[in-house]
Design a protein around this motif. Structure first.
Motif, mmCIF file in Angstrom:
data_model
loop_
_atom_site.group_PDB
_atom_site.id
_atom_site.type_symbol
_atom_site.label_atom_id
_atom_site.label_comp_id
_atom_site.label_asym_id
_atom_site.label_seq_id
_atom_site.Cartn_x
_atom_site.Cartn_y
_atom_site.Cartn_z
ATOM 1 N N ALA A 242 6.995 -11.409 8.733
ATOM 2 C CA ALA A 242 6.185 -12.493 8.179
ATOM 3 C C ALA A 242 5.726 -12.132 6.785
ATOM 4 C CB ALA A 242 4.976 -12.785 9.071
ATOM 5 N N SER A 243 5.680 -13.141 5.931
ATOM 6 C CA SER A 243 5.103 -12.972 4.603
ATOM 7 C C SER A 243 3.599 -13.182 4.670
ATOM 8 C CB SER A 243 5.731 -13.972 3.624
ATOM 9 O OG SER A 243 5.482 -15.310 4.035
ATOM 10 N N ILE A 244 2.897 -12.658 3.670
ATOM 11 C CA ILE A 244 1.445 -12.833 3.601
ATOM 12 C C ILE A 244 1.028 -12.890 2.139
ATOM 13 C CG2 ILE A 244 0.739 -10.385 3.587
ATOM 14 C CD1 ILE A 244 -1.361 -11.288 5.796
ATOM 15 N N VAL A 245 -0.019 -13.672 1.843
ATOM 16 C CA VAL A 245 -0.526 -13.854 0.484
ATOM 17 C C VAL A 245 -1.771 -12.987 0.337
ATOM 18 C CG1 VAL A 245 -1.243 -15.514 -1.265
ATOM 19 C CG2 VAL A 245 0.342 -16.225 0.548
ATOM 20 N N ALA A 246 -1.664 -11.892 -0.386
ATOM 21 C CA ALA A 246 -2.728 -10.887 -0.435
ATOM 22 C C ALA A 246 -3.639 -11.084 -1.643
ATOM 23 C CB ALA A 246 -2.107 -9.484 -0.454
ATOM 24 N N ASP A 247 -4.304 -12.248 -1.686
ATOM 25 C CA ASP A 247 -5.223 -12.507 -2.794
ATOM 26 C C ASP A 247 -6.684 -12.548 -2.361
ATOM 27 O OD1 ASP A 247 -5.212 -14.891 -1.403
ATOM 28 O OD2 ASP A 247 -4.752 -16.168 -3.137
ATOM 29 N N GLY A 248 -6.964 -12.422 -1.065
ATOM 30 C CA GLY A 248 -8.338 -12.472 -0.586
ATOM 31 C C GLY A 248 -8.851 -13.879 -0.365
ATOM 32 N N PHE A 249 -8.096 -14.882 -0.801
ATOM 33 C CA PHE A 249 -8.464 -16.283 -0.578
ATOM 34 C C PHE A 249 -7.651 -16.872 0.576
ATOM 35 C CE2 PHE A 249 -9.300 -15.653 -5.162
ATOM 36 C CZ PHE A 249 -10.646 -15.966 -5.181
ATOM 37 N N HIS A 250 -6.359 -16.647 0.550
ATOM 38 C CA HIS A 250 -5.507 -17.152 1.625
ATOM 39 C C HIS A 250 -5.804 -16.442 2.942
ATOM 40 C CE1 HIS A 250 -3.254 -18.950 -1.683
ATOM 41 N NE2 HIS A 250 -2.561 -19.645 -0.790
ATOM 42 N N VAL A 251 -6.018 -15.135 2.860
ATOM 43 C CA VAL A 251 -6.300 -14.325 4.035
ATOM 44 C C VAL A 251 -7.315 -13.258 3.630
ATOM 45 C CG1 VAL A 251 -5.318 -12.878 5.862
ATOM 46 C CG2 VAL A 251 -3.903 -14.643 4.799
ATOM 47 N N ASP A 252 -8.310 -13.039 4.459
ATOM 48 C CA ASP A 252 -9.286 -11.990 4.174
ATOM 49 C C ASP A 252 -8.589 -10.629 4.150
ATOM 50 O OD1 ASP A 252 -11.445 -9.887 5.179
ATOM 51 O OD2 ASP A 252 -12.521 -11.581 4.318
ATOM 52 N N PHE A 253 -9.060 -9.749 3.276
ATOM 53 C CA PHE A 253 -8.413 -8.445 3.167
ATOM 54 C C PHE A 253 -8.500 -7.657 4.476
ATOM 55 C CE2 PHE A 253 -9.326 -9.012 -1.515
ATOM 56 C CZ PHE A 253 -7.996 -9.200 -1.865
ATOM 57 N N ALA A 254 -9.581 -7.818 5.222
ATOM 58 C CA ALA A 254 -9.676 -7.132 6.512
ATOM 59 C C ALA A 254 -8.613 -7.646 7.477
ATOM 60 C CB ALA A 254 -11.068 -7.319 7.112
ATOM 61 N N THR A 255 -8.312 -8.936 7.421
ATOM 62 C CA THR A 255 -7.282 -9.514 8.274
ATOM 63 C C THR A 255 -5.904 -8.987 7.894
ATOM 64 O OG1 THR A 255 -8.631 -11.517 8.485
ATOM 65 C CG2 THR A 255 -6.325 -11.684 9.115
ATOM 66 N N ILE A 256 -5.686 -8.787 6.603
ATOM 67 C CA ILE A 256 -4.422 -8.185 6.179
ATOM 68 C C ILE A 256 -4.293 -6.783 6.760
ATOM 69 C CG2 ILE A 256 -3.060 -7.391 4.205
ATOM 70 C CD1 ILE A 256 -4.365 -9.629 2.557
ATOM 71 N N GLY A 257 -5.380 -6.015 6.726
ATOM 72 C CA GLY A 257 -5.355 -4.664 7.271
ATOM 73 C C GLY A 257 -5.077 -4.643 8.769
ATOM 74 N N ILE A 258 -5.703 -5.537 9.500
ATOM 75 C CA ILE A 258 -5.459 -5.633 10.946
ATOM 76 C C ILE A 258 -3.998 -5.999 11.201
ATOM 77 C CG2 ILE A 258 -6.008 -6.959 13.025
ATOM 78 C CD1 ILE A 258 -8.864 -7.276 11.787
ATOM 79 N N SER A 259 -3.501 -6.969 10.456
ATOM 80 C CA SER A 259 -2.115 -7.412 10.635
ATOM 81 C C SER A 259 -1.142 -6.292 10.316
ATOM 82 C CB SER A 259 -1.842 -8.626 9.746
ATOM 83 O OG SER A 259 -2.703 -9.695 10.080
ATOM 84 N N LYS A 260 -1.445 -5.521 9.293
ATOM 85 C CA LYS A 260 -0.563 -4.420 8.915
ATOM 86 C C LYS A 260 -0.503 -3.365 10.020
ATOM 87 C CE LYS A 260 2.120 -2.110 6.185
ATOM 88 N NZ LYS A 260 3.522 -2.553 6.092
ATOM 89 N N LYS A 261 -1.635 -3.075 10.622
ATOM 90 C CA LYS A 261 -1.655 -2.089 11.710
ATOM 91 C C LYS A 261 -0.813 -2.552 12.892
ATOM 92 C CE LYS A 261 -6.219 -0.264 10.525
ATOM 93 N NZ LYS A 261 -7.668 -0.224 10.894
ATOM 94 N N ILE A 262 -0.819 -3.854 13.148
ATOM 95 C CA ILE A 262 -0.053 -4.395 14.274
ATOM 96 C C ILE A 262 1.424 -4.525 13.925
ATOM 97 C CG2 ILE A 262 0.298 -6.455 15.708
ATOM 98 C CD1 ILE A 262 -2.750 -6.938 15.462
#
Length: 364
Positions: A242-262
């Motif tokens: 899956a792609s993700i938009v890492a700007d802090g607006f589309h997805v919270d940075f903490a959510t990106i971190g959780i997703s990356k761990k999974i």
């Protein structure tokens, strides 16, 4: 004449090398060797201590440098978008058209083809994000252009864009699997997105051959306690990227971190970048580091790929090497191009970024 890139760290896509040189000739990497083994007659590019890494690959971008390719498709818009991308480290991109009319899609196909015929570089093809999406999860896409695919719609896409269209984002619960299979059999990589699929619907579509998803969390059914949705299916399936938009607006940075761990190596970066447009059907207004529609719906980013990498390192605490892979190797794998892109290795394309500790960027 061959060129040797020297006096920097070399990140190959798998490890970082010291005191090595990258040798290129005619746009291809021919060797990665200790500096002492580099032929002194070769032209030398001094990296001045910077980190040399594979150039980035952006699979979703709408415009740049004042041009909105997705609304006004032309070689001029495509060139401006590519130059914006390259300045941010992405030497290879797939420009994207949101849910729109057949006329706009056809013009976009023609523009990419004309760009290639004129010798333009760096454009891998076209991404059609829609029109076969779920109106419940349309986001900033326009309802009047959304439809369920019919056989004649698939025939039209393949007849007009088989050579150009490389990605289609669609809602699997709104599409006949047999029609989706025709797209895949034609070489188009199908992404699930703008979808309200249940966990079961999504997981079944993944088992039936959809192995990618567009902008994780945005415009899709969420992970809930009694309804895992598309997000839950993406997390749970071992093959789906899956792609993700890492700007802090589309997805919270903490959510990106959780997703990356999974998801680990299954998660990769896109910019989803757009430009301002204040006329016509699609309105994009710059607002505090992002773009919104006329009604305030989040509709695109102001990112470059370099900024997405930096955000992953500084805001999400992802190691630099892994953030670089998320911007290069993993999207290249998504398109089955990782033999040529996303690596510094013999036989790969000579497309590099050089990044200093202060995040200054050079693109080769």
């Amino acid at each position: 004449m061959p060129t040797a890139y020297v006096n920097g760290l070399i990140f190959t896509g798998s490890r970082t090398l010291k005191d090595h040189a990258v040798i290129t000739d005619n746009g291809i990497i021919t060797a990665v060797v200790p500096v002492a083994e580099a032929d002194p007659s070769f032209k030398r590019t001094d990296l001045a201590g910077a980190l040399l890494a594979p150039a980035f690959v952006d699979l979703q971008i709408y415009g740049g440098n004042g041009k909105v390719f997705s609304l006004y498709p032309s070689v001029e818009s495509l060139t401006a978008t590519y130059e914006y991308s390259r300045a941010g480290g992405a030497a290879h991109i797939i420009p994207t058209v949101a849910t729109h009319s057949p006329e706009i899609m056809l013009e976009a196909m023609k523009a990419v083809r004309e760009y290639w015929q004129a010798g333009g570089k760096g454009i891998l093809g076209l991404h059609l994000e829609g029109p076969f999406i779920n109106p419940v999860k349309k986001g900033a896409h326009l309802t009047q252009y959304i439809r369920r695919p019919r056989q004649e719609d698939i025939d039209w896409i393949l007849n007009n864009g088989r050579d150009v269209v490389k990605i289609m984002t669609l809602a699997p619960e709104c599409c006949d699997p047999a029609l989706v299979r025709q797209l895949r059999d034609a070489g188009i990589t199908v992404f699930a997105g703008h979808s309200n699929a249940t966990y079961g619907e999504a997981y079944t579509s993944f088992e039936n051959g959809i192995h990618h998803a567009t902008h994780l969390f945005n415009a899709m059914s969420q992970l809930e306690s009694r309804a895992p949705g598309l997000v839950g299916a993406i997390y749970d399936h071992p093959e789906v990227q899956a792609s993700i938009v890492a700007d802090g607006f589309h997805v919270d940075f903490a959510t990106i971190g959780i997703s990356k761990k999974i998801m680990k190596e299954r998660l990769f970066l896109i910019t989803d970048a757009i430009e301002e447009n204040r006329e016509g059907d699609y309105i994009y207004i710059r607002a505090d580091g992002r773009f919104v529609s006329a009604t305030g719906v989040l509709s695109g980013s102001c990112l470059t790929m370099l900024q997405a990498v930096r955000n992953c390192v500084e805001k999400v605490n992802i190691p630099m090497e892994e953030a670089l892979r998320m911007a290069s190797l993993y999207p290249a794998k998504a398109m089955q191009l990782d033999d040529k892109l996303g690596r510094i290795a013999p036989g790969a394309l000579a497309a590099f970024v050089a990044i200093t500790p202060q995040w200054n960027l050079s693109v080769y």
